[in-house]
Design a protein around this motif. Structure first.
Motif, PDB file in Angstrom:
ATOM      1  N   ALA A  89      78.519  44.175  94.173  1.00  0.00           N
ATOM      2  CA  ALA A  89      79.366  44.206  92.985  1.00  0.00           C
ATOM      3  C   ALA A  89      78.595  43.743  91.753  1.00  0.00           C
ATOM      4  O   ALA A  89      78.722  44.324  90.663  1.00  0.00           O
ATOM      5  CB  ALA A  89      80.593  43.326  93.196  1.00  0.00           C
ATOM      6  N   ARG A  90      77.781  42.731  91.913  1.00  0.00           N
ATOM      7  CA  ARG A  90      76.983  42.218  90.783  1.00  0.00           C
ATOM      8  C   ARG A  90      75.934  43.235  90.345  1.00  0.00           C
ATOM      9  O   ARG A  90      75.707  43.428  89.153  1.00  0.00           O
ATOM     10  CB  ARG A  90      76.314  40.903  91.186  1.00  0.00           C
ATOM     11  CG  ARG A  90      75.587  40.230  90.086  1.00  0.00           C
ATOM     12  CD  ARG A  90      76.543  39.680  89.056  1.00  0.00           C
ATOM     13  NE  ARG A  90      75.782  38.903  88.089  1.00  0.00           N
ATOM     14  CZ  ARG A  90      76.086  38.781  86.825  1.00  0.00           C
ATOM     15  NH1 ARG A  90      77.173  39.350  86.355  1.00  0.00           N
ATOM     16  NH2 ARG A  90      75.351  38.091  86.012  1.00  0.00           N
ATOM     17  N   ILE A  91      75.288  43.907  91.288  1.00  0.00           N
ATOM     18  CA  ILE A  91      74.305  44.941  90.964  1.00  0.00           C
ATOM     19  C   ILE A  91      74.976  46.073  90.196  1.00  0.00           C
ATOM     20  O   ILE A  91      74.441  46.572  89.201  1.00  0.00           O
ATOM     21  CB  ILE A  91      73.610  45.454  92.242  1.00  0.00           C
ATOM     22  CG1 ILE A  91      72.675  44.378  92.784  1.00  0.00           C
ATOM     23  CG2 ILE A  91      72.853  46.746  91.974  1.00  0.00           C
ATOM     24  CD1 ILE A  91      72.094  44.683  94.146  1.00  0.00           C
ATOM     25  N   THR A  92      76.150  46.477  90.645  1.00  0.00           N
ATOM     26  CA  THR A  92      76.888  47.526  89.948  1.00  0.00           C
ATOM     27  C   THR A  92      77.256  47.074  88.535  1.00  0.00           C
ATOM     28  O   THR A  92      77.137  47.842  87.579  1.00  0.00           O
ATOM     29  CB  THR A  92      78.154  47.896  90.732  1.00  0.00           C
ATOM     30  OG1 THR A  92      77.777  48.296  92.053  1.00  0.00           O
ATOM     31  CG2 THR A  92      78.911  49.010  90.054  1.00  0.00           C
ATOM     32  N   GLU A  93      77.674  45.843  88.398  1.00  0.00           N
ATOM     33  CA  GLU A  93      78.063  45.305  87.099  1.00  0.00           C
ATOM     34  C   GLU A  93      76.875  45.281  86.129  1.00  0.00           C
ATOM     35  O   GLU A  93      77.020  45.592  84.955  1.00  0.00           O
ATOM     36  CB  GLU A  93      78.597  43.880  87.289  1.00  0.00           C
ATOM     37  CG  GLU A  93      78.981  43.182  86.014  1.00  0.00           C
ATOM     38  CD  GLU A  93      79.385  41.741  86.264  1.00  0.00           C
ATOM     39  OE1 GLU A  93      79.369  40.969  85.298  1.00  0.00           O
ATOM     40  OE2 GLU A  93      79.701  41.387  87.418  1.00  0.00           O
TER      41      GLU A  93
ATOM     42  N   SER B 114      74.156  47.172  86.281  1.00  0.00           N
ATOM     43  CA  SER B 114      73.414  48.429  86.210  1.00  0.00           C
ATOM     44  C   SER B 114      73.397  49.037  84.810  1.00  0.00           C
ATOM     45  O   SER B 114      72.448  49.716  84.447  1.00  0.00           O
ATOM     46  CB  SER B 114      73.967  49.434  87.211  1.00  0.00           C
ATOM     47  OG  SER B 114      75.282  49.787  86.869  1.00  0.00           O
ATOM     48  N   LYS B 115      74.417  48.787  84.005  1.00  0.00           N
ATOM     49  CA  LYS B 115      74.431  49.362  82.652  1.00  0.00           C
ATOM     50  C   LYS B 115      73.403  48.699  81.739  1.00  0.00           C
ATOM     51  O   LYS B 115      73.064  49.225  80.695  1.00  0.00           O
ATOM     52  CB  LYS B 115      75.827  49.270  82.047  1.00  0.00           C
ATOM     53  CG  LYS B 115      76.351  47.872  81.870  1.00  0.00           C
ATOM     54  CD  LYS B 115      77.774  47.889  81.342  1.00  0.00           C
ATOM     55  CE  LYS B 115      78.349  46.498  81.328  1.00  0.00           C
ATOM     56  NZ  LYS B 115      79.733  46.489  80.903  1.00  0.00           N
ATOM     57  N   PHE B 116      72.892  47.539  82.124  1.00  0.00           N
ATOM     58  CA  PHE B 116      71.886  46.852  81.322  1.00  0.00           C
ATOM     59  C   PHE B 116      70.458  47.082  81.828  1.00  0.00           C
ATOM     60  O   PHE B 116      69.508  46.605  81.235  1.00  0.00           O
ATOM     61  CB  PHE B 116      72.149  45.344  81.321  1.00  0.00           C
ATOM     62  CG  PHE B 116      73.499  44.991  80.764  1.00  0.00           C
ATOM     63  CD1 PHE B 116      73.765  45.119  79.427  1.00  0.00           C
ATOM     64  CD2 PHE B 116      74.498  44.544  81.610  1.00  0.00           C
ATOM     65  CE1 PHE B 116      75.012  44.804  78.908  1.00  0.00           C
ATOM     66  CE2 PHE B 116      75.747  44.209  81.113  1.00  0.00           C
ATOM     67  CZ  PHE B 116      76.007  44.344  79.762  1.00  0.00           C
TER      68      PHE B 116
END
Length: 58
Positions: free
Chosen positions: A10-14, A16-18
């Motif tokens: 979940a943190r990696i997905t969060e 990913s936009k950065f």
């Protein structure tokens, strides 16, 4: 273990936009040699001892 893996995913997905950002072309760099070489100090002010390097010049 399962909950930890889910939290990491979940943190990696969060974040990913950065991960990837727009590139900026830097055609030249201005630099000054820090003679003192002190740790944790600000770089010296730009003066007549500064040099400019352009891409492909050196």
């Amino acid at each position: 273990m399962f909950l930890t893996e889910e939290k990491v995913k979940a943190r990696i997905t969060e974040l990913s936009k950065f991960r990837y950002r727009d590139t900026i072309k830097l055609p030249e760099w201005i630099f000054v040699v820090d003679e003192a070489g002190g740790v944790g100090t600000y770089p010296p002010e730009r003066d007549n001892h500064s040099s400019t390097i352009r891409i492909g010049e050196r």
